[in-house]
Scaffold this active site. Structure first.
Site, PDB file in Angstrom:
ATOM      1  N   ASP A  24       0.844  -1.191   0.000  1.00 48.21           N
ATOM      2  CA  ASP A  24       0.000   0.000   0.000  1.00 48.21           C
ATOM      3  C   ASP A  24       0.885   1.250   0.000  1.00 48.21           C
ATOM      4  O   ASP A  24       2.112   1.148  -0.110  1.00 48.21           O
ATOM      5  CB  ASP A  24      -0.976  -0.031   1.186  1.00 48.21           C
ATOM      6  N   GLN A  25       0.280   2.412   0.176  1.00 49.61           N
ATOM      7  CA  GLN A  25       1.027   3.665   0.132  1.00 49.61           C
ATOM      8  C   GLN A  25       2.074   3.761   1.242  1.00 49.61           C
ATOM      9  O   GLN A  25       3.082   4.430   1.084  1.00 49.61           O
ATOM     10  CB  GLN A  25       0.054   4.846   0.211  1.00 49.61           C
TER      11      GLN A  25
END
Length: 185
Positions: A24-25
């Site tokens: 994810d980010q």
């Protein structure tokens, strides 16, 4: 013979580097990717025993997942080098089960320039023993996730089959390969 006397076999290790799209980010691996990595682990383990999953499918036998369990300890992160350890925990003519450990490995535990798969790297256990073929007595590295999957032998119509009757030569070869790998059955 309905079941095999079975002790969990040795770990088979397949290594890979965490890709950007698997995180994810924040750079943390998304949970469903571990199931994909389990598949890599068991597929490479079967290959290490001398059988490709594609070969089994081409002969009309499939091995769908009937159960899956994961326990998260720590997160894998983008660009980590990980080892997916897989071993058979149960093997019968009707069913097969695997245990898994996903571990973050360092340069000391993983040597060789290539990644991904049983032949791409030489792994070392905690005693410094190397296992070029991918089979290890114990897993090394920081434990991230443990898990298990259950599978059933089925035909193309997804009807259960007995591997010892459907493909007796494959069944016998798997039994023999497991016997050779540290006398597991």
């Amino acid at each position: 013979m309905e079941t095999q006397d079975f002790l969990p076999g040795p770990w088979h290790a397949a290594s890979l580097r965490v890709r950007y799209q698997e995180s994810d980010q924040m750079g943390v691996v998304y949970h469903s990717n571990y199931l994909n990595w389990f598949e890599i682990g068991r597929t490479e383990m079967l290959r290490g025993l001398g059988f490709s999953y594609l070969e089994l499918e081409n002969r009309g036998v499939l091995l769908p997942v009937t159960s899956a369990e994961l326990q998260f300890k720590r997160s894998a992160k983008y660009d980590d080098t990980i080892a997916v350890y897989a071993r058979m925990s149960s093997f019968t003519p009707l069913r097969l089960a695997f245990d898994y450990e996903v571990r973050r490995v360092s340069g000391q535990e993983l040597s060789g320039s290539g990644l991904y798969g049983s032949d791409a790297a030489v792994l070392h256990n905690n005693n410094g023993e190397s296992f070029a073929a991918g089979f290890l007595a114990s897993a090394a590295g920081e434990l991230l996730v443990t898990g298990s999957t259950g599978h059933a032998w089925v035909n193309r119509e997804f009807r259960p089959v007995r591997l010892d009757r459907t493909l007796p030569q494959v069944y016998g070869a798997i039994v023999e390969a497991l016997r050779k790998e540290k006398g597991t059955i």
